[in-house]
Design a protein around this motif. Structure first.
Motif: not given
Length: 390
Positions: A58-60, A36-41
């Motif tokens: 999914e989101r940043s 699951r590709y969840v977040a980029i920070g």
């Protein structure tokens, strides 16, 4: 079982990690759990959002703590300024995340050792990415050394010339701040150093350390600086406090070698060059032709003998099943190494037996060892090139 993935840092190397996790499940056998590709920070909200959209995450977020606190995230790559590694990795490990950290491990040896201590005490897995060990050409040379094709190394020569810092109008960033030894030596010299031990074995001492700063001040940027890119700059300048160039001589158990790095080598955007001279011949790798290596073998035809070009393909490490077209002559580059690295990390997190996995990523202890060598080079340079035993 599924694995939730996040990456902290959306710059150049960050994108390499981000893309690698997308590619990793497509390599080799379908043994990984669903990802699951969840977040980029990233503190740059616009860059983070654009990168998340581009690679299907999914989101940043702009605060890494949101990633640490998210129970749906299991695996996190840390690809940010070296000085931030300790704080972020500490928080992630305390939150139970599996962490893959970019090299060098930290900005100081003290911080790196603290990170290794935290990793030893953590319930999760902590690894450092030494990506070039997964270049098929370099892995093939290592194999030829080990299996006797080349045999024992007698002399090593390594050079990593880059030009990302050659423009005096290139904006000031974290890369140009810090003590001598934290510049080109830490950035690209860390690669060259771990590769020397990958091929030659443990380094015992360094000597002749030389550090130099060619561009002594840089203009302050008017906005965010991403990776090695140029940006609009102001009329205000700040001193460059670390090194544009570094070189040293290394003593291994059975051979000696010379290592040289630069970030101001105009015309050489990414020129990693490795040569090993061995008891049964020699080999060389050049990053500008990464799908080939040059091989020389002693034989009984001295009038006709010489180097030959070997096109890397399915007979060489990582390639068979690791590329969509896994045959000689297709070509590949540096990005694939990040995919092999991500695959190895995910296999370890998933509990897949090492016998049926790619070689594991390096431990934080290995990252500390790499930094100990770099610190020894800086010590040598500060004392007119004296010999420093490791």
């Amino acid at each position: 079982m599924t694995i939730g993935v996040a990456v902290i840092g959306a710059g150049m190397a960050g994108k390499a990690h981000i893309a690698a996790y997308r590619v990793a499940p497509t390599l080799y056998e379908s043994t990984l759990p669903d990802l699951r590709y969840v977040a980029i920070g990233d503190i740059n909200a616009e860059l983070g959002a654009a990168t998340a959209k581009r690679y299907g995450y999914e989101r940043s977020v702009t605060d890494w703590r949101e990633i640490a606190e998210d129970p749906s995230i299991d695996v996190v790559s840390v690809v940010i300024a070296n000085s931030l590694h300790l704080e972020v990795v500490k928080g992630l490990l305390e939150a139970g995340k599996h962490v893959l950290c970019e090299k060098p491990l930290s900005d100081t040896l003290e911080s790196a050792r603290e990170m290794a201590r935290l990793a030893d005490e953590a319930s999760s897995i902590a690894r450092i990415g030494l990506t070039f060990r997964r270049q098929p050409g370099l892995a093939a040379i290592r194999q030829w050394i080990d299996d006797g094709t080349l045999g024992k190394v007698l002399h090593y020569s390594g050079r990593y010339w880059c030009d990302y810092g050659c423009n005096p109008q290139g904006p000031m960033s974290w890369r140009y701040r810090g003590p001598m030894g934290s510049g080109a030596l830490a950035d690209v010299g860390s690669h060259l150093t771990y590769l020397s031990e990958f091929l030659c074995g443990d380094m015992r001492s360094v000597a002749g350390g030389t550090l130099g700063t060619a561009i002594t001040e840089r203009p302050l940027p008017l906005g965010a600086v991403v990776g090695h890119g140029l940006a609009a700059v102001s009329d205000d300048y700040e001193p460059v406090t670390n090194d544009d160039y570094a070189s040293y001589t290394a003593q291994f158990d059975d051979c000696m070698g010379t290592l040289e790095v630069s970030r101001v080598a105009a015309g050489y955007p990414n020129a990693l060059n490795i040569e090993v001279f061995c008891e049964n011949g020699a080999a060389s790798f050049h990053q500008d032709t990464p799908s080939q290596v040059r091989l020389y073998r002693h034989d009984d035809m001295p009038g006709k003998n010489g180097y030959r070009t070997v096109n890397l393909g399915s007979d060489h490490p990582y390639i068979a099943g690791g590329l969509p077209m896994d045959v000689s002559g297709v070509g590949f580059g540096q990005n694939e190494g990040f995919a092999f690295q991500a695959r190895a990390f995910l296999e370890e997190v998933a509990g897949i037996d090492e016998e049926h996995s790619l070689p594991r990523n390096a431990s934080f202890d290995e990252g500390v060892h790499n930094m100990e060598i770099l610190a020894a080079v800086a010590e040598s340079a500060a004392d007119e090139g004296k010999k420093v035993t490791l």
